[in-house]
Design a protein around this motif. Structure first.
Motif, short mmCIF file in Angstrom:
data_model
loop_
_atom_site.label_atom_id
_atom_site.label_comp_id
_atom_site.label_asym_id
_atom_site.label_seq_id
_atom_site.Cartn_x
_atom_site.Cartn_y
_atom_site.Cartn_z
N VAL A 90 138.79 2.11 27.23
CA VAL A 90 138.37 3.19 28.11
C VAL A 90 137.95 4.40 27.29
CG1 VAL A 90 139.13 4.82 29.89
CG2 VAL A 90 139.78 2.40 30.05
N PHE A 91 138.81 4.81 26.34
CA PHE A 91 138.57 6.04 25.60
C PHE A 91 137.56 5.90 24.45
CE2 PHE A 91 142.96 7.02 27.30
CZ PHE A 91 142.45 7.68 28.42
N THR A 92 137.11 4.67 24.17
CA THR A 92 136.00 4.48 23.23
C THR A 92 134.74 4.08 23.99
OG1 THR A 92 136.50 2.14 22.80
CG2 THR A 92 137.51 3.79 21.32
N ASN A 93 134.77 4.26 25.29
CA ASN A 93 133.62 3.94 26.14
C ASN A 93 133.15 2.49 25.96
OD1 ASN A 93 131.89 4.94 28.18
ND2 ASN A 93 130.20 5.02 26.72
N GLY A 94 134.15 1.59 25.80
CA GLY A 94 133.85 0.18 25.68
C GLY A 94 133.43 -0.28 24.29
N MET A 95 133.47 0.60 23.32
CA MET A 95 133.07 0.23 21.96
C MET A 95 134.11 -0.64 21.26
SD MET A 95 130.13 1.36 21.37
CE MET A 95 128.98 2.42 22.19
N LEU A 96 135.37 -0.56 21.68
CA LEU A 96 136.44 -1.35 21.10
C LEU A 96 137.42 -1.73 22.20
CD1 LEU A 96 137.65 -2.37 18.34
CD2 LEU A 96 139.05 -0.30 18.38
N SER A 97 137.62 -3.01 22.41
CA SER A 97 138.55 -3.45 23.44
C SER A 97 139.97 -3.56 22.86
CB SER A 97 138.14 -4.82 23.99
OG SER A 97 138.37 -5.83 23.03
N ARG A 98 140.93 -3.71 23.74
CA ARG A 98 142.31 -3.87 23.30
C ARG A 98 142.46 -5.14 22.45
NH1 ARG A 98 147.96 -4.50 26.47
NH2 ARG A 98 149.13 -3.17 25.07
N SER A 99 141.82 -6.19 22.87
CA SER A 99 141.87 -7.44 22.12
C SER A 99 141.26 -7.28 20.73
CB SER A 99 141.16 -8.55 22.89
OG SER A 99 141.26 -9.76 22.21
N GLU A 100 140.12 -6.58 20.64
CA GLU A 100 139.49 -6.34 19.33
C GLU A 100 140.37 -5.47 18.44
OE1 GLU A 100 134.77 -6.46 20.53
OE2 GLU A 100 135.93 -4.66 20.99
N MET A 101 141.04 -4.49 19.04
CA MET A 101 141.94 -3.63 18.28
C MET A 101 143.07 -4.47 17.68
SD MET A 101 144.29 -0.53 19.77
CE MET A 101 145.26 -1.67 20.76
N PHE A 102 143.66 -5.36 18.50
CA PHE A 102 144.73 -6.21 18.00
C PHE A 102 144.21 -7.31 17.09
CE2 PHE A 102 147.51 -4.65 21.60
CZ PHE A 102 148.44 -4.05 20.78
N LEU A 103 142.95 -7.73 17.24
CA LEU A 103 142.35 -8.71 16.35
C LEU A 103 142.31 -8.17 14.92
CD1 LEU A 103 140.81 -11.36 15.79
CD2 LEU A 103 138.72 -10.16 16.45
N HIS A 104 141.98 -6.90 14.78
CA HIS A 104 141.97 -6.23 13.48
C HIS A 104 143.35 -6.37 12.82
CE1 HIS A 104 141.12 -3.00 10.58
NE2 HIS A 104 142.28 -2.49 10.93
N ILE A 105 144.39 -6.10 13.57
CA ILE A 105 145.76 -6.20 13.06
C ILE A 105 146.09 -7.65 12.73
CG2 ILE A 105 148.20 -5.89 13.60
CD1 ILE A 105 147.36 -3.47 15.30
N SER A 106 145.69 -8.56 13.60
CA SER A 106 145.95 -9.99 13.38
C SER A 106 145.33 -10.47 12.08
CB SER A 106 145.40 -10.79 14.57
OG SER A 106 145.73 -12.14 14.47
N ASN A 107 144.11 -10.03 11.78
CA ASN A 107 143.46 -10.39 10.52
C ASN A 107 144.22 -9.84 9.32
OD1 ASN A 107 141.15 -12.07 11.03
ND2 ASN A 107 140.23 -10.32 12.06
N ILE A 108 144.69 -8.61 9.43
CA ILE A 108 145.48 -8.01 8.34
C ILE A 108 146.77 -8.81 8.14
CG2 ILE A 108 146.80 -5.98 7.61
CD1 ILE A 108 144.73 -4.28 9.17
N LEU A 109 147.44 -9.13 9.24
CA LEU A 109 148.70 -9.88 9.15
C LEU A 109 148.48 -11.26 8.52
CD1 LEU A 109 150.25 -9.04 12.62
CD2 LEU A 109 151.03 -8.21 10.38
N LEU A 110 147.43 -11.94 8.95
CA LEU A 110 147.14 -13.26 8.39
C LEU A 110 146.89 -13.15 6.89
CD1 LEU A 110 146.65 -16.29 8.63
CD2 LEU A 110 144.27 -15.76 9.27
N GLY A 111 146.11 -12.17 6.50
CA GLY A 111 145.83 -11.97 5.07
C GLY A 111 147.09 -11.69 4.28
#
Length: 170
Positions: A141-162
């Motif tokens: 909502v606050f990024t006007n759809g530029m980043l979804s909640r899933s995409e935000m957590f995907l970033h973290i998931s990639n860091i964790l996997l690495g």
């Protein structure tokens, strides 16, 4: 291999895809998992603790690798920010954590949080969508759809996997 996610939220489940891609024969299991922190975490520390607790709980419930993703808010001198943390835990007792994006929350949302309301409930009221936390969430909502909640957590998931793979291969 059984990989557990400590949530039944579709946005969080979608975000752990990198683990399934890396561990080819893995099965993803969604666990109802308690964060053991406040329903609305109010600091980085509490949000991180919730993610770690969820990851560890998945392992206790039978996963070989457990993942926890937790959203919260944190106060800084210029206002209150959305924060989010993730953790991975395994049967050997390894635990790794990582944080993601931050965004300043509008005053009307902060006022509601300070009155004891949860961010998910406030976002549902603001958007007239009771399922917003399972979709784009506050970040969407606050990024006007530029980043979804899933995409935000995907970033973290990639860091964790690495982190996880790096440390396993040491």
């Amino acid at each position: 291999m059984k990989i557990g996610i400590g949530s039944e939220n579709p946005a969080k489940i979608e975000a752990v895809g990198p683990f399934l891609t890396y561990f080819k024969n893995a099965e993803l299991v969604s666990y109802s998992s308690d964060s053991l922190v406040s329903a609305q975490p109010f600091s980085d520390e509490e949000t991180k603790e919730g993610a770690i607790n969820r990851a560890k709980d998945c392992v206790k419930q039978g996963a070989e690798i457990g993942l926890g993703l937790e959203g919260g808010v944190m106060e800084m001198e210029d206002g209150m920010y959305l924060c989010n943390w993730g953790a991975v835990a395994d049967l050997e007792g390894n635990v790794f954590s990582a944080a993601g994006a931050r965004i300043l929350l509008p005053n009307k949302v902060v006022e509601g949080l300070k009155q004891g309301k949860e961010l998910g409930m406030l976002m549902a009221e603001l958007t007239n969508d009771p399922e917003i936390r399972k979709k784009d969430g506050a970040i969407g909502v606050f990024t006007n759809g530029m980043l979804s909640r899933s995409e935000m957590f995907l970033h973290i998931s990639n860091i964790l996997l690495g982190q996880y793979v790096y440390n396993l291969n040491k």
